[in-house]
Design an enzyme around this catalytic site. Structure first.
Site, PDB file in Angstrom:
ATOM      1  N   THR A 113     -19.073  14.558 -38.639  1.00  0.00           N
ATOM      2  CA  THR A 113     -18.533  14.383 -37.291  1.00  0.00           C
ATOM      3  C   THR A 113     -19.452  13.439 -36.525  1.00  0.00           C
ATOM      4  O   THR A 113     -20.586  13.784 -36.226  1.00  0.00           O
ATOM      5  CB  THR A 113     -18.468  15.730 -36.554  1.00  0.00           C
ATOM      6  OG1 THR A 113     -17.480  16.532 -37.183  1.00  0.00           O
ATOM      7  CG2 THR A 113     -18.091  15.536 -35.084  1.00  0.00           C
ATOM      8  N   LYS A 188     -11.489  14.481 -33.836  1.00  0.00           N
ATOM      9  CA  LYS A 188     -12.426  15.574 -34.076  1.00  0.00           C
ATOM     10  C   LYS A 188     -13.124  15.973 -32.765  1.00  0.00           C
ATOM     11  O   LYS A 188     -13.266  17.162 -32.459  1.00  0.00           O
ATOM     12  CB  LYS A 188     -13.477  15.147 -35.112  1.00  0.00           C
ATOM     13  CG  LYS A 188     -14.503  16.232 -35.446  1.00  0.00           C
ATOM     14  CD  LYS A 188     -13.850  17.413 -36.144  1.00  0.00           C
ATOM     15  CE  LYS A 188     -14.721  18.668 -36.094  1.00  0.00           C
ATOM     16  NZ  LYS A 188     -16.015  18.531 -36.720  1.00  0.00           N
ATOM     17  N   LYS A 256     -23.715  18.879 -29.181  1.00  0.00           N
ATOM     18  CA  LYS A 256     -23.683  17.445 -29.514  1.00  0.00           C
ATOM     19  C   LYS A 256     -22.256  16.915 -29.443  1.00  0.00           C
ATOM     20  O   LYS A 256     -21.996  15.842 -28.899  1.00  0.00           O
ATOM     21  CB  LYS A 256     -24.246  17.225 -30.919  1.00  0.00           C
ATOM     22  CG  LYS A 256     -24.182  15.787 -31.412  1.00  0.00           C
ATOM     23  CD  LYS A 256     -24.128  15.715 -32.948  1.00  0.00           C
ATOM     24  CE  LYS A 256     -22.826  16.326 -33.477  1.00  0.00           C
ATOM     25  NZ  LYS A 256     -22.606  16.228 -34.917  1.00  0.00           N
TER      26      LYS A 256
END
Lengths: 311, 311, 311, 311
Positions: A113, A188, A256
């Site tokens: 990701t 995502k 994150k």
């Protein structure tokens, strides 16, 4: 953009020889994904920076790669699963990076990701070697990775997508091809932004309920029966009530992803007040030392009583 | 606090005569709930401020009540479903209020979503007449009300709870008895607080995704396959993508519930930063004139392009 | 609405006898304000629930009132300074409340910070007795109260306003007459909402600066020289840097004002995302036990290191 | 870290020849700052990408630089004032960048507002040429720049700081030397984060006040008399009430500074919920097309009535 139902993977009896597979990065996710490829009978070469993490898979039938470059050079298609943009760039484009082992006819599939810019940078480097690229971040954490029920959000070279379908179908339960590179990363981040917000809201509800005299376990049960029931609540709720957060998706990674989603929103000047507020709570949780626990530990950032929810 | 699995309602063949039922308040929810009681063969008397709203149910077999007082006086157990705390108080304790018709042996079940203070005030008034009280706010909106799949969050007199189980099981798919009066209201607010936050986060994701080039319909599909899949997203997502918000649960009611949940959090000094941020977005949506649309119209408060998500 | 410059108070040499003054509520603010009236030579009768709080002022020349009712009955004009809406209502309209002592020719000036509804309720009760009412919440805390430099935000009966100008000018440095009852309360809440947000933002800056290696005392100094310099930062900053918060304006009162301002915003459906976020931080601070410290203790809610800013 | 009171600049009668000054970047700020240096009698060479912006200053006595490289090569000390990190990097380190003109004995003073990383990158490049570097972002916008009342937040080579004191004192009213490179940028971001939050809170108060029936101009007046009075409110308030936002500090720059401050907070995992919420409002304002107006136009993001505050 088009969603495709999962085709049943058929590994046996092929006319053409099976492509050989490289797998770079054996964290929680990578290990489970590579294991499913090995179990399915594929020719898999694994590499990890800490090489001892390869041992189990090698004992199960995988080959050991010497470096990302060597692995990518030795395999037809190489998958990479790294923890963050910096890791993804390093493994793809670094000194002994995978790109150096790529060439025409080969494919590189990054299932990490990352943000769109990182993905595009790797794409460019792969293209420059005449190889094909697919970004394919996954939705799903430890359990779906182990069960082969991940969701792949892919974008990039369509012909590589077509080639890797059988492998994706071993590791996942569904897959989406979303067009140009960057769209997989974007999808995502959107999904994980919603997920992070949902987990914070769920925590807020549990803690508030507790404080006004409700039983948190009953709240989990009530939530599980209505319109807002989600597998995540059913899976994480009971352990959250007990104050247990075994890391399936570490909190620091959720934070994150929120950060990257907010940066994406900044780029297009889209208001996202809820995600901004949610990110700040995850930041608080990180500052409180919860970064390596499961992201459901966000509930601790709401608890002012250090004894937790179950007291 | 204990959750109980749904018992199959058995209406036929009883030793004792069936209790007669009153139903006050025939909005979207009340009408559907009362209809299920009528369909199940119960003796139901209905009342609504705007009396024409009783016509359909009367034609289907219900009796027409003259006032809350007369209805409560004529029936063994009276249900009330009002839009807000003020309405619930007025119908229970007003001039011709239901309380005036209550007495020993009778029961009053308030299925409205109100705050704990309102619930306690009605409880006190009902008790003073020697009758029993149950607060029983429901989780679920129009469709579950019609399908008899609501979730009842009850609290108050346990013996009344035991008596109304068959009726709850006609109108709902599960029920919780949560102890003292106020706990039902609190549970409902906690659940609706989470729900409101989830809908705002989902909207934020759809709008951000659209703005960076993703197809909102594909986002709905991706969300529907992973850990955050929730019936609400599957039900509302497709129409939200089309910019359509037929009111099942009006936005102004969702905002009211957030306001009440925040007030509850204030009382116990519990931080709820996400709900605070979410409430503000609903407030913006209300100010933009979306209060009477479905609460999924919250997505409009994120759309700076007046043409909506599907352009 | 009109702002008026401070007229110099001229107490000496009047044609008419001086009106007698009652003062109800001798907390931090009330004591300082009443003292200034006593010092100016007025005939002042003081009352406080805890009667010992009257002792000092009585020794300085004030008379002791027996109850709000008796005080209001004995004086021409009665001021009231209570901590919150409940206190203001109780002292005005309770059993021995001031209203019972009012009548034609008398005036009641509520200088408490309350919401508009509370103010209007008291106004109605005062009017019913044929007396005049002025709401006159003050901007300014302990020091300005002591120095006679408060700002009065008044609304209500204009003729009473005209009568109390000399007293307001003893206690304050400026005064505004804002029209109909409710406007004074509203103005006060708006100002305190901005103030609470500023203090939270200032705290956020100090803590962030500290964490990235800046000297908080230097930040206070830099802030004090530019466009955002405010007396509040100059007054509170140095003690905040030392982790000291002697209560001039208790944090729980600031949080109450934010709550009332948010409720006011709810009523008119006005988005106030920053105040909503700010309120949540004050709530967290209250939950951490900082309610009785000065509102500048909000900085503690940002400090994850329990040793504070000065370590 | 130490703050220093402004020394009166003494330009006349020196033993040593006056150093020659370069000034790169003539936007709103740069033009005003360079003009003050020219007016003070210094030998100033100016450069701007759009060269026509140099014309006025040249007519007032400045020399025209051919490029950043040529300007830095021709002058003893070169100042640079660029709009953002990208601009600062480009002008310092680009093709014809200033660094190429630097060498031992020369100094480069970057007065742009950038993040610490950008500042450090420029520092490294300047050091590599044997020259000295000072980061010196300013607090203050158009008016203080014109009046020579800016505040310099400097960090880097102390000996260069000592050399540029006379020039800083021509352009500003005070200066701080904050130690190592990055601290100036950090201080500037902290101050601007507080400023952006204050402006949003002030706007929120004005709009809420207006909506409940108060006169916004009176709110500005009330705010101006109490503990929260700030020059910024006095300066911007009256024009905000009129719906006029002549750009002194463009909204998009304020939003950029909030973004950089939030990124700094991310790096140290410091919760900043208020700034996060504030940034989102600025983002909304940018999305509504207000980026080039003064940052006080943030008030427009709160106004749901398109006619503005003064209707």
């Amino acid at each position: 953009m088009a969603a495709m139902a999962k085709a049943l993977p058929v590994v046996a009896e092929r006319e053409h020889p099976l492509p050989s597979i490289g797998f770079l990065g054996l964290g929680i996710m990578g290990t489970a994904m590579a294991r499913n490829l090995v179990k399915a009978g594929y020719d898999v070469t694994v590499w990890n920076r800490t090489t001892s993490k390869c041992d189990a898979l090698v004992s199960e039938g995988a080959k050991r790669g010497a470096s990302p470059m060597q692995t990518a050079g030795a395999c037809d298609i190489t998958f990479a699963m790294l923890a963050d943009p910096a890791g993804a760039i390093e493994v793809a484009c670094g000194e002994d990076g995978a790109v150096k082992g790529l060439g025409p006819g080969k494919g590189y599939v990054d299932v990490s990701t990352v943000d769109g810019d990182t993905s595009k940078a790797i794409y460019k480097a792969v293209q420059a070697k005449g190889a094909e690229f697919l970004e394919a971040p996954v939705s799903g954490s430890k359990k779906p990775a182990e069960d082969g029920t991940l969701i792949f959000l892919t974008a990039g070279d369509k012909s590589l997508y077509d080639k890797v379908v059988p492998f994706l179908d071993v590791m996942g339960k569904s897959r989406f091809y979303l067009g140009e590179v960057g769209n997989g990363a974007a999808m995502k981040l959107v999904v994980n932004m919603i997920m992070g917000s949902m987990m914070a809201s769920f925590s807020e509800g549990l803690v508030l309920g507790k404080k006004v005299g409700l039983d948190p376990a009953t709240i989990v049960e009530v939530v599980g029966q209505g319109a807002i029931a989600a597998p995540m609540f059913a899976m994480k709720g009971p352990s959250m009530v007990k104050g247990s957060y075994p890391p399936a998706f570490p909190l620091k990674h959720q934070q994150k992803d929120l950060r990257l989603a907010l940066a994406m929103a900044e780029d297009v000047a889209q208001p996202t007040p809820v995600a901004a507020s949610v990110n700040d709570i995850y930041k608080r949780a990180k500052a409180e030392g919860l970064g390596d626990q499961d992201f459901s530990a966000i509930i601790e950032a709401y608890l002012l009583d250090p004894k937790g929810l179950n007291h």
